[in-house]
Design a protein around this motif. Structure first.
Motif, PDB file in Angstrom:
ATOM      1  N   ALA A  38       1.108  -1.425   0.018  1.00 59.98           N
ATOM      2  CA  ALA A  38       0.063  -0.048  -0.070  1.00 59.98           C
ATOM      3  C   ALA A  38       0.934   1.071  -0.077  1.00 59.98           C
ATOM      4  O   ALA A  38       1.685   1.237   0.817  1.00 59.98           O
ATOM      5  N   LEU A  39       0.886   2.119  -1.015  1.00 59.54           N
ATOM      6  CA  LEU A  39       1.405   3.238  -0.963  1.00 59.54           C
ATOM      7  C   LEU A  39       0.751   4.308  -0.363  1.00 59.54           C
ATOM      8  O   LEU A  39      -0.522   4.697  -0.965  1.00 59.54           O
ATOM      9  N   LEU A  40       1.143   5.068   0.481  1.00 62.18           N
ATOM     10  CA  LEU A  40       0.521   5.929   1.282  1.00 62.18           C
ATOM     11  C   LEU A  40       1.482   7.482   0.908  1.00 62.18           C
ATOM     12  O   LEU A  40       2.497   7.474   0.719  1.00 62.18           O
ATOM     13  N   GLY A  41       0.486   8.696   1.142  1.00 64.43           N
ATOM     14  CA  GLY A  41       1.087   9.852   0.986  1.00 64.43           C
ATOM     15  C   GLY A  41       0.177  10.918   0.789  1.00 64.43           C
ATOM     16  O   GLY A  41      -1.008  10.796   0.359  1.00 64.43           O
ATOM     17  N   PRO A  42       0.647  12.286   0.980  1.00 61.69           N
ATOM     18  CA  PRO A  42      -0.451  13.194   0.928  1.00 61.69           C
ATOM     19  C   PRO A  42      -0.683  13.461  -0.631  1.00 61.69           C
ATOM     20  O   PRO A  42      -0.050  13.002  -1.464  1.00 61.69           O
ATOM     21  N   ASN A  43      -1.785  14.217  -0.988  1.00 64.93           N
ATOM     22  CA  ASN A  43      -1.927  14.619  -2.220  1.00 64.93           C
ATOM     23  C   ASN A  43      -0.843  15.138  -2.805  1.00 64.93           C
ATOM     24  O   ASN A  43      -0.168  16.080  -2.334  1.00 64.93           O
ATOM     25  N   GLY A  44      -0.416  15.140  -4.123  1.00 66.27           N
ATOM     26  CA  GLY A  44       0.674  15.666  -5.002  1.00 66.27           C
ATOM     27  C   GLY A  44       1.678  15.033  -4.751  1.00 66.27           C
ATOM     28  O   GLY A  44       2.806  15.644  -5.037  1.00 66.27           O
ATOM     29  N   ALA A  45       1.970  13.889  -3.659  1.00 68.10           N
ATOM     30  CA  ALA A  45       3.165  13.464  -3.305  1.00 68.10           C
ATOM     31  C   ALA A  45       3.884  12.699  -4.491  1.00 68.10           C
ATOM     32  O   ALA A  45       4.770  12.562  -4.763  1.00 68.10           O
ATOM     33  N   GLY A  46       2.876  12.270  -5.422  1.00 72.66           N
ATOM     34  CA  GLY A  46       3.334  11.656  -6.628  1.00 72.66           C
ATOM     35  C   GLY A  46       2.813  10.283  -6.990  1.00 72.66           C
ATOM     36  O   GLY A  46       3.447   9.503  -7.601  1.00 72.66           O
ATOM     37  N   LYS A  47       1.897   9.680  -6.095  1.00 73.57           N
ATOM     38  CA  LYS A  47       1.315   8.389  -5.934  1.00 73.57           C
ATOM     39  C   LYS A  47       0.893   7.955  -7.428  1.00 73.57           C
ATOM     40  O   LYS A  47       1.222   7.031  -8.021  1.00 73.57           O
ATOM     41  N   THR A  48      -0.166   8.934  -7.920  1.00 78.27           N
ATOM     42  CA  THR A  48      -0.632   8.684  -9.109  1.00 78.27           C
ATOM     43  C   THR A  48       0.330   8.511 -10.333  1.00 78.27           C
ATOM     44  O   THR A  48       0.153   7.831 -11.174  1.00 78.27           O
ATOM     45  N   THR A  49       1.141   9.713 -10.216  1.00 75.19           N
ATOM     46  CA  THR A  49       2.414   9.739 -11.142  1.00 75.19           C
ATOM     47  C   THR A  49       3.137   8.278 -11.264  1.00 75.19           C
ATOM     48  O   THR A  49       3.409   7.897 -12.167  1.00 75.19           O
ATOM     49  N   LEU A  50       3.737   7.728 -10.047  1.00 78.25           N
ATOM     50  CA  LEU A  50       4.292   6.505  -9.986  1.00 78.25           C
ATOM     51  C   LEU A  50       3.556   5.180 -10.363  1.00 78.25           C
ATOM     52  O   LEU A  50       3.987   4.754 -11.506  1.00 78.25           O
ATOM     53  N   LEU A  51       2.292   5.426 -10.256  1.00 76.96           N
ATOM     54  CA  LEU A  51       1.347   4.328 -10.815  1.00 76.96           C
ATOM     55  C   LEU A  51       1.115   4.356 -12.221  1.00 76.96           C
ATOM     56  O   LEU A  51       1.401   3.311 -13.097  1.00 76.96           O
ATOM     57  N   ARG A  52       1.353   5.468 -12.755  1.00 79.82           N
ATOM     58  CA  ARG A  52       1.070   5.818 -14.444  1.00 79.82           C
ATOM     59  C   ARG A  52       2.305   5.354 -14.874  1.00 79.82           C
ATOM     60  O   ARG A  52       2.185   4.658 -15.953  1.00 79.82           O
ATOM     61  N   ILE A  53       3.471   5.478 -14.430  1.00 84.22           N
ATOM     62  CA  ILE A  53       4.868   5.076 -14.838  1.00 84.22           C
ATOM     63  C   ILE A  53       4.745   3.494 -14.955  1.00 84.22           C
ATOM     64  O   ILE A  53       5.055   2.766 -15.582  1.00 84.22           O
ATOM     65  N   LEU A  54       4.370   3.165 -13.639  1.00 86.27           N
ATOM     66  CA  LEU A  54       4.436   1.479 -13.594  1.00 86.27           C
ATOM     67  C   LEU A  54       3.396   0.888 -14.411  1.00 86.27           C
ATOM     68  O   LEU A  54       3.762  -0.118 -15.050  1.00 86.27           O
ATOM     69  N   SER A  55       2.347   1.719 -14.774  1.00 87.49           N
ATOM     70  CA  SER A  55       1.216   0.979 -15.735  1.00 87.49           C
ATOM     71  C   SER A  55       1.696   1.283 -17.149  1.00 87.49           C
ATOM     72  O   SER A  55       0.986   0.976 -17.964  1.00 87.49           O
ATOM     73  N   SER A  56       2.901   1.994 -17.402  1.00 86.22           N
ATOM     74  CA  SER A  56       3.361   2.186 -18.677  1.00 86.22           C
ATOM     75  C   SER A  56       2.357   3.338 -19.372  1.00 86.22           C
ATOM     76  O   SER A  56       2.824   3.347 -20.445  1.00 86.22           O
ATOM     77  N   LEU A  57       1.788   3.819 -18.876  1.00 85.53           N
ATOM     78  CA  LEU A  57       1.038   4.926 -19.406  1.00 85.53           C
ATOM     79  C   LEU A  57       1.518   6.233 -19.279  1.00 85.53           C
ATOM     80  O   LEU A  57       1.431   7.369 -20.213  1.00 85.53           O
ATOM     81  N   ALA A  58       2.719   6.276 -18.707  1.00 87.56           N
ATOM     82  CA  ALA A  58       3.636   7.581 -18.562  1.00 87.56           C
ATOM     83  C   ALA A  58       5.017   7.134 -18.649  1.00 87.56           C
ATOM     84  O   ALA A  58       5.474   6.176 -18.217  1.00 87.56           O
TER      85      ALA A  58
END
Lengths: 233, 235, 232
Positions: free
Chosen positions: C31-51
């Protein structure tokens, strides 16, 4: 903040000087054209401006491709700067063309392939800038700009062709003069010199403005980076 | 050797299947909601009506402007369709869903382009006969049908690419026409002239240059859009 | 299973991920936790090959991104906070479409199994636009499971769900995470993450600041530690 680099300062002065000389060449040195009179002098800067418009587009496409391949921000900066300059100079081209056409053909507008193509090019430029304006993400902005520049660049020659074919099949009578003339005239040696000098001068103007604009963008980027750093705390 | 060929064939099959799936998906969704086609058709008919009121003409002069009216109609209706088609993908994040599939990006591009083209051709298929009926001009000339296909193809090929960009901007609705029209001018001019040529029964020698231009445009831009689509969707 | 080294991603001039390092073993539920804007979605998009990242290495299931993206995509199941579903199609039409996009064999069987898994077999002929948010999320999970992926990525899956739907999702996630699958989930919900995950990572200021074993901590400890890491 950095002072203006020496090279740019020198270039700017050279360009100013060239422009003064070119103005003299066009207004005084070049002889008065027999048929059209003094209004023909518009032609020198008209074509030179058109040349810069086309050059700006070419540069924008090349750096656009470079950006898509390398994803380096500096290519996008050059592309944006080039297009901004292109917008202005193509507009100058269109307006001077119109000014030139009025006394010759008694009309402000003519369906001449070059004039139409210049107008379409201007519309593509403006569309490019509007596209960029509507996108917030800087990387996406750069990518989309590059893609649109390429698409636009490919379409412009085809637009020119289409109006050309239009004209050969349906010759349009402009005003009361023979359209085949299209305001052509024979250039004397002095005219040719003035013409070439104008081209060179405008190329220098383009390069100078480009450098200034790129520099401006870099300074703006620095401000942005400082802002981000300060806000991050 | 044989195994590699078999794998390549399999991948090609998967590629074509993906294109087919995208087309089917767009058609099926449209069949359900009928929003897109409905909007395009109503809009197209309104444009035709408005033009014909605005340019109140007798039978003779109408012949010369018919091709212009038709193509302007297709252009505007086409913009509507393109906007809606790409907005669907963007709004529910569906584009991500498509991008997650282990298939080449161009399959998505070709699928969307084909679906958009089918929609526009359906609109043309309704507008052209209707125009024939309303204004007593026979438009069902074989050459003309070829022009419609070639012209719509050029328009949609570029339109799909530009729409996928425009839909991601804040100024989404007005941006597409601004981006598209300057670039699609050669298609419009050529299509209008060729259509006019067929309607007025001109010599093929006069019409050929226009058809050539259409074909060149279609080829150049299909290739360009296919290569550039990747850059539009890859972050 | 997932290996991330020195990952850097900026938006224009704003850095989001600054040299992030991450290692996820097969079968882990992270589970990846962190405040808004920490980059969680960004990291996930990179992992899912979308970014694509600006720099750094990403390997998933033995394949490197972005070079072998197509191979990776076949092994990934992604659920984001957007439904990724077509409202004008029925549930089973949506699943059938994605099965074809993934070029899967035995389409009907897979669709039926996925519907069964997420408990939507009764509603398979209904249009997705009539589904509640909870049902859409369940169908989205069904979609992500069609190709039996080794790695599952969930981006804030509980967004917009009511209590009942959230509890259903809990059960579903536990079920789906079984059988040796690797799961990465981003979340705001500390307690829920602690109950589901085998490991908690806190993303702060562009890197993984702390990695925790939820089993060994009290809930109160966890909240305090989270506060400390993200605001310290």
């Amino acid at each position: 903040m950095d002072a203006t680099p020496r090279g740019l300062k020198i270039l700017t002065w050279i360009t100013v000087g060239l422009f003064a000389l070119a103005s003299y060449a066009v207004l005084v040195y070049a002889p008065r054209e027999a048929v059209m009179g003094d209004v023909q002098r518009v032609f020198y800067f008209h074509v030179a401006a058109g040349w810069v418009g086309a050059l700006a587009f070419l540069v924008a496409v090349i750096v656009g491709i470079a950006y898509l391949i390398t994803k380096q921000r500096r290519w996008d900066t050059v592309g944006l700067a080039s297009i901004e300059i292109g917008v202005v100079f193509t507009l100058i081209n269109i307006v001077t063309g119109s000014v030139w056409a009025r006394p010759i053909w008694n009309t402000w507008w003519t369906w001449d392939p070059r004039l139409v193509t210049a107008t379409v090019m201007e519309l593509v430029y403006v569309a490019y800038l509007m596209l960029r304006q509507g996108i917030d993400d800087p990387d996406r902005r750069a990518r989309f700009g590059a893609v649109y520049a390429i698409i636009g660049f490919l379409s412009v020659p085809l637009t020119f062709l289409s109006i050309r074919i239009f004209r050969t099949i349906h010759p349009v009578v402009i005003g009361s003069n023979d359209p085949g003339a299209e305001g052509t005239f024979d250039m004397t040696a002095k005219m040719f010199q003035a013409f070439m000098f104008s081209l060179v001068t405008f190329t220098f103007i383009y390069a100078t403005l480009l450098w200034h604009r790129i520099r401006l963008q870099h300074l703006a980027d620095r401000v942005e980076q400082e802002k981000v750093r300060l806000l991050a705390g | 050797m044989a195994e590699r060929a078999a794998r390549r064939r399999r991948r090609l099959g998967g590629y074509l299947r993906a294109i087919g799936a995208v087309i089917w998906k767009d058609l099926a969704a449209e069949l359900r909601s009928r929003e897109l086609l409905g909007a395009m058709l109503v809009f197209a008919l309104l444009v035709v009506l408005i033009f014909n009121f605005a340019l109140e003409l007798d039978v003779r002069s109408r012949a010369t402007i018919t091709s212009g009216v038709l193509w302007v109609t297709f252009t505007f209706a086409g913009t509507l369709g393109l906007n809606r088609s790409m907005a669907v993908e963007k709004d529910r994040g569906c584009l991500d869903g498509l991008l997650l599939a282990p298939v080449d990006r161009s399959a998505i591009y070709f699928g969307k382009t084909a679906a958009n083209l089918i929609f526009l051709l359906i609109v043309a298929g309704v507008v052209v006969p209707l125009y024939s009926l309303l204004y007593n001009t026979n438009l069902l000339v074989p050459g003309l049908l070829a022009v419609i296909v070639l012209g719509c193809l050029g328009y949609i090929v570029v339109g799909t690419l530009l729409a996928s960009m425009a839909v991601q901007a804040r100024t989404r609705d007005i941006l597409l026409p601004i981006l598209l029209f300057p670039v699609v001018l050669p298609v419009l001019v050529a299509a209008i002239k060729a259509t006019n040529g067929f309607l007025q029964g001109l010599e093929m020698a006069d019409i050929w240059p226009w058809l050539n231009l259409l074909i060149v445009y279609d080829v150049v831009f299909t290739a360009a859009a296919f290569m550039l689509f990747d850059f539009v969707v890859e972050e | 299973m997932i290996e991330v080294r020195k990952l850097v991603k900026s938006f224009g001039l704003k850095p989001v991920l600054r040299g992030l390092e991450l290692l996820v073993e097969p079968g882990e539920f992270l589970a990846l936790l962190g405040p808004n804007g920490a980059g969680k979605t960004t990291l996930l998009r990179i992992l899912s090959s979308l970014a694509r990242p600006n720099a750094g290495l990403v390997r998933i299931a033995g394949h490197t991104l972005p070079g072998e993206a197509a191979a990776v995509r076949g092994k990934l199941g992604v659920v984001s906070h957007l439904p990724l579903l077509y409202g004008d199609l029925t549930a089973e039409e949506n699943l059938r479409f994605y099965s074809r996009m993934y070029d899967l064999e035995g389409v009907e069987r897979r669709v039926a199994e996925a519907l069964e898994l997420v408990g939507l077999r009764q509603r398979r002929r209904d249009l997705v636009r009539e589904f509640s948010r909870g049902m859409q999320q369940r169908l989205a999970i069904g979609r992500a499971m069609l190709h039996d992926p080794e790695v599952l990525l969930f981006d804030e899956p509980y967004t917009g769900l009511d209590q009942e739907a959230a509890q259903m999702l809990d059960g579903l996630l536990r079920q789906v995470a079984g059988r040796g699958r690797t799961v990465v989930m981003t979340s705001h919900d500390l307690l829920r993450s602690a109950s589901l995950a085998t490991r908690l990572d806190i993303l702060s200021r562009g890197v993984i600041a702390r990695s925790l074993d939820p089993g060994s901590m009290q809930p109160g400890e966890l909240a305090a530690l989270y506060q400390q890491v993200t605001h310290g």
